[in-house]
Design an enzyme around this catalytic site. Structure first.
Site, PDB file in Angstrom:
ATOM      1  N   CYS A   1      33.059-146.759 -35.616  1.00 58.71           N
ATOM      2  CA  CYS A   1      32.750-147.033 -34.300  1.00 58.71           C
ATOM      3  C   CYS A   1      32.278-148.235 -34.955  1.00 58.71           C
ATOM      4  O   CYS A   1      32.959-148.968 -35.224  1.00 58.71           O
ATOM      5  CB  CYS A   1      32.146-146.149 -33.218  1.00 58.71           C
ATOM      6  SG  CYS A   1      32.243-147.491 -31.535  1.00 58.71           S
TER       7      CYS A   1
ATOM      8  N   HIS B   1      35.226-141.411 -32.772  1.00 56.65           N
ATOM      9  CA  HIS B   1      34.056-141.173 -33.402  1.00 56.65           C
ATOM     10  C   HIS B   1      34.519-138.909 -33.144  1.00 56.65           C
ATOM     11  O   HIS B   1      34.762-138.372 -32.726  1.00 56.65           O
ATOM     12  CB  HIS B   1      33.465-140.641 -32.362  1.00 56.65           C
ATOM     13  CG  HIS B   1      32.214-141.714 -31.730  1.00 56.65           C
ATOM     14  ND1 HIS B   1      31.026-141.834 -32.269  1.00 56.65           N
ATOM     15  CD2 HIS B   1      32.758-143.110 -31.283  1.00 56.65           C
ATOM     16  CE1 HIS B   1      30.981-143.137 -31.995  1.00 56.65           C
ATOM     17  NE2 HIS B   1      31.913-143.668 -31.110  1.00 56.65           N
TER      18      HIS B   1
END
Length: 334
Positions: A148, A261
């Site tokens: 991320c 994620h």
């Protein structure tokens, strides 16, 4: 049949069965033919991963509002541990000599998600990223997984353009992954995935996204530095259908960056959008196993005592899930 005949027949049967059993080789556990035959002497089975902490307490100041505080979400630690490695926290604002000493103890590095895109944190990420490249250039296999925010900061570091990122709407969104080509699943972080799971990733929302920045395929491909460094593995549409790059892998380094994620599917529960199906959990496990398999190739063999003195086991996680949406547990450093 007389009793003597019956005894003789039973004795004959026993002798026959005994001769059959003893005529076959029985390999005991101590036999050299059956133990250690499949152990890879090159693989390091005690890998340690350095996870770089992020500014803040991970709970908007509700756990600590000290100016020097930083945190690592426990989900990243569990993600690494579940794949067979231990964690040394790399506290981003420690003195540089401490940073360098800790990096000598680890077999790979993980950059986490977060929001700090500028300032001392970004400078420290660039420093660690350059060390990763230098160690690989020196002949050591030293992997990096950037997740991320980590993806975004590595993108900025490679391109040397602080304005390279674009705006996307992908907060708290489970999504699909669109594979750029079939070869991407054979030579990358997806190589352990079954064809069935690859297909499900393309059709089911098994990847958790939580970002407002990213980079489009067009911008990555037209940036000379990025297009030479990274191969695009997957893309993903945001909530408005705008396409961004969601997975990349370096051509010449063991560096993988994911805009999504993988750690959340197994270890975070505070947001309802996080997928927790069996397939979603498998996705996380395969990603973790791949990353740690890369760390096992590292030639670093650190001192056991120094590792023990620096492991994250020396810290206690804080439960943060009861104070609002966010991480379930965090490690806090100050």
């Amino acid at each position: 049949m007389s009793p003597i005949s019956l005894v003789f027949q039973l004795l004959s049967c026993f002798i026959f069965l005994f001769s059959v059993a003893t005529s076959q080789s029985i390999l005991l556990p101590t036999d050299p033919l059956v133990h250690l035959s499949s152990v890879d002497p090159v693989s390091y089975n005690y890998p340690v991963i350095g996870i770089v902490s992020h500014p803040g307490d991970g709970a908007s100041g509700r756990l600590s509002n000290a100016t020097n505080v930083s945190y690592i979400a426990a989900s990243y630690v569990k993600f690494v541990e579940a794949a067979g490695a231990r964690v040394v926290p790399i506290v981003y604002n420690e003195p540089e000599e401490t940073l360098l000493e800790k990096l000598r103890l680890v077999n790979g590095v993980l950059f986490t998600g977060g929001s700090a895109k500028t300032g001392p944190y970004f400078e420290r990420i660039k420093k660690v990223f350059q060390i990763v490249l230098d160690r690989n250039d020196a002949g050591e296999h030293f992997p990096l997984l950037a997740i991320c925010l980590g993806f975004e900061l590595v993108t900025k570091a490679v391109s040397k353009d602080n304005n390279i990122l674009e705006r996307f709407s992908a907060q708290n969104q489970a999504s699909i992954l669109q594979f750029v080509d079939n070869a991407a699943t054979n030579i990358s972080i997806f190589q352990r995935f079954s064809p069935q799971l690859i297909e499900k990733l393309s059709t089911d929302c098994l990847a958790m996204q939580n970002h407002v920045s990213g980079i489009s395929p067009q911008r990555l491909q037209t940036n000379d530095a990025l297009s030479k460094f990274f191969r695009i593995l997957t893309t993903t549409p945001d909530k408005n259908g705008k396409i961004y790059v969601s997975s990349v892998q370096a051509y010449n380094y063991p560096v993988t960056a994911l805009q999504w994620h993988p750690e959340k599917n197994v270890f975070e529960w505070g947001v309802s959008a996080i997928p927790h199906s069996e397939d979603a959990v498998l996705v996380s496990q395969y990603v973790g196993n791949y990353f740690i398999s890369e760390a096992r190739k590292s030639s670093t063999r650190p001192s056991t005592k120094k590792v023990l003195d620096n492991l994250i086991y020396n810290y206690a996680p804080r439960f943060s899930g009861a104070i609002g949406r966010g991480f379930d547990e965090v490690y806090i450093f100050q």
